[in-house]
Design a protein around this motif. Sequence first.
Motif, PDB file in Angstrom:
ATOM      1  N   ASN A 165       0.831  -1.204   0.000  1.00 43.95           N
ATOM      2  CA  ASN A 165       0.000   0.000   0.000  1.00 43.95           C
ATOM      3  C   ASN A 165       0.864   1.252   0.000  1.00 43.95           C
ATOM      4  OD1 ASN A 165      -3.161  -0.131   0.430  1.00 43.95           O
ATOM      5  ND2 ASN A 165      -2.260  -1.992   1.272  1.00 43.95           N
ATOM      6  N   ARG A 170      -0.361   5.014  -1.377  1.00 41.72           N
ATOM      7  CA  ARG A 170      -1.584   5.206  -0.602  1.00 41.72           C
ATOM      8  C   ARG A 170      -1.258   5.766   0.781  1.00 41.72           C
ATOM      9  NH1 ARG A 170      -5.068  -0.303  -1.385  1.00 41.72           N
ATOM     10  NH2 ARG A 170      -6.320   0.382  -3.149  1.00 41.72           N
ATOM     11  N   GLY A 199     -10.258   1.505  -0.040  1.00 50.47           N
ATOM     12  CA  GLY A 199      -8.880   1.060   0.151  1.00 50.47           C
ATOM     13  C   GLY A 199      -8.833  -0.358   0.676  1.00 50.47           C
ATOM     14  N   GLU A 200      -7.882  -0.607   1.553  1.00 49.27           N
ATOM     15  CA  GLU A 200      -7.705  -1.971   2.043  1.00 49.27           C
ATOM     16  C   GLU A 200      -7.505  -1.964   3.555  1.00 49.27           C
ATOM     17  OE1 GLU A 200      -4.363  -3.904   0.196  1.00 49.27           O
ATOM     18  OE2 GLU A 200      -4.440  -5.604   1.587  1.00 49.27           O
ATOM     19  N   GLY A 222      -4.946   1.111   4.246  1.00 47.86           N
ATOM     20  CA  GLY A 222      -4.329   1.917   3.200  1.00 47.86           C
ATOM     21  C   GLY A 222      -5.445   2.465   2.333  1.00 47.86           C
TER      22      GLY A 222
END
Lengths: 692, 122
Positions: A165, A170, A199-200, A222
């Motif tokens: 990320n 990010r 995002g994640e 991220g």
Amino acid sequence: MGDKASAQAIKDFLGEAEEIIEKLNVDLVSLGDSAENGDSDPDLVNGIFRGAHSIKGLAGMFGFDDISGLAHQMENLLDCLRLGKVRLSPGLVETLFDGLESLTRLVHGKSEDDHFSLDLNPVLARIQAAANGPGQEDISLSRFGITPEILSVLTEYEEHRLLDNAQRGRTLLRVRATFDLTTFDQELAEISETLKKHGEVISTLPCAGDSADKIAFQLICGSSLGAEQIREKLENTDLVVETLCGGGEGRKSPASQPAAAPRPSAESGGESIPVRNDILGAENGEAGGGSLRSISRTVRVDIDKLDHLMNIVGELVLSKGTIANICQNLKSEGDSSLAGDLAKATRTLERRLHELQQGVMDVRMVPVGQLFEKMNRIVRRVSSELKKKVTLDVRGVDTELDKLIVEDLSDPLMHIIRNSLDHGIESAAERRANGKPEKGTICLWASQKGNHVVIEVRDDGRGIDPEKVRRKAVEKGLVSEHAELSRDQVFDLIFSPGFSTKDQVSDLSGRGVGMDVVKNNISMLSGMIEMDSTPGQGTTLSITLPITLAIIKALIVKVRGNTYAIPITSVLETLMVEASSIKTIERREVIELRNSTLPLLWLDRTFKLSAEPGEGKRHFIAVVGLAEKKIGIVVDELLGQQDVVIKSLGDSLSFVRGIAGAADLGNQKTILVLDVGGLMSEALRGDASFYV
Amino acid sequence: MPKKILIAEDSSTMRALIVSSIAVMGDYQIFEAANGFEALRLLPREKVDLVITDINMPDINGLELVSFVRSNPNYQSTPLIIISTEGSQRDREKGLKLGANAYLVKPFEPDELQALIRQYLG
């Protein structure tokens, strides 16, 4: 361990392994789609990794070294993939599919024989070769502003996701939130869902809350958005969003303050306040119980056990019928007080029995999604073998059907889909030349219509020319050259036993291979199959099935002294007609029913019943319908409705057409149950003298 | 009062194997959690005497669970066994560093698990 494990434990393992494999199949299909786009969802890759990991661990416990060895190699390759050590490519997905295929064969093989095995060397070699990617650079994570407390709980995979990320530019964010212990998972899931949209989520670290009924979390994620924007998306006033690193902000201070001040323990992360621990014990009063209690509230049940249960319920339904009859007899003999009591008891029994029957039925119901997932895999495999581009459009996956029907449907459905791929969908070049999109589409749709489920398989391939079918049927001697056939009748010819041929000289002959078998299999499930096709545009097959088998409500009818049962789900209405209202149109007997023409089927003629005909002035007709079609079955008497338990006629009588099975009426009388689907298709074809 | 053991493991078959390995040892009260969330919900409510956890679990991984257990004053000295497949050396070391007492590699022998339980619970 293998020797010590009980047969039941092995069964449980095989059941769980099969579930994992089915999920892996679906996930690998998704991964294959993302491989084509060159990007993949880390959660998806990690999920697949965990599947292989679980199988490996389980198989090892049971001493199935071949399964655990193969799963280990797949896990290793997936680990490399999720850690970014190898690149995702269509070839790699194919290798994983090969591995999964072998895993499936091993698991299925072990269910027959513990010692079943395969030569795994070729597939192991392919997996190992795919895993040999370049090594990964070891980068310190401390520079991302992440506290050692968090770093210490990140798995190697999560560290990699953090790095990935950051390398993608990010922003790394930390979200802190405190929840009630009773509802935290739903609330946390909502936050995670929102964060995943933008995002994640890399890590979810739980910390004790500021009271016994609270729990705090730190989510590391991220995102391409900044802390302030994420804060707005979350719409929750009771959480803190901080920027850890990136996004041009480079600050570690909170980017936004919550409307309400965060609770001290959430603020202080790892610190916690003493937790009361007497709540559950006091509530449940389990002192000294020593029970092996489980939180998980599901059980996995062998379908044979459910079948047995269903049979018992069936027998009980019949016993109830007998009691009701005795009750009637008592009443007619004048013992009304006793009969009244018995009638009351019978009604209670009936209600409870109905609930029991419904309960057992519900347990047997499974969504067709499981079956469709298998078809997805077949489409992938076969289209890749045939070098055709095909999308499977699946809908109605939540539609439920009896587990046994779903099982028995898998072969016919596979056959239909294979046919679509083999003969329906054209090559990319041919499609281009015909002005069609290169990628063909096969639709696999399920929907519930009353007591039936309709499964439709539609392709946008080259279709079938009805004229060609007719010529072929004439050639095979199935119809006379001058026979006048409707469009439906022409397509029905494809399902005739004589039509099937193994010669693959034309697109047409291929289409007919084994369709009679498909039709028989569907008929055995009391279902019906219809085909329609437009040359150049595609073919549609629709399968209409009852939701469940076993116990059914039936209309009991009498013809020439013989009693039959007609499944009530197929009966639309019953009529009494004067013999004079029966007309003959195109050599077929019909009646007018509300401005439409209803073809008739005479059961006595169909089954060649030779006893004396009835009065001949009036006839009873059971109007039956499946899918869009209707016919009227002509009988002498309508005896009423009854629950019956259908039993198969067995293999030795499987050739008998028009009969779905036998049923016990509860008074030591066994009657035949009509196969409405089979009777209708023969009747609508215009030939009702097929029956033996 | 029987000693209480919490098992956090997402595979039902694996959980059943762990339970059956412990059940033969005598009077233990076993709590099963099919994922990290279930374990999190149970821990503050029930004082358990031993925690057994897997590492690879959805939502909350085993390391996060170990960290949660150790950050809770009630559980700072509670024995904790990680049972996981032979995976990354780093994850294993982290688990022990976070305060797990032992690490058992799947496939484990019931004897090994029983010996550890005897060692920690007496």
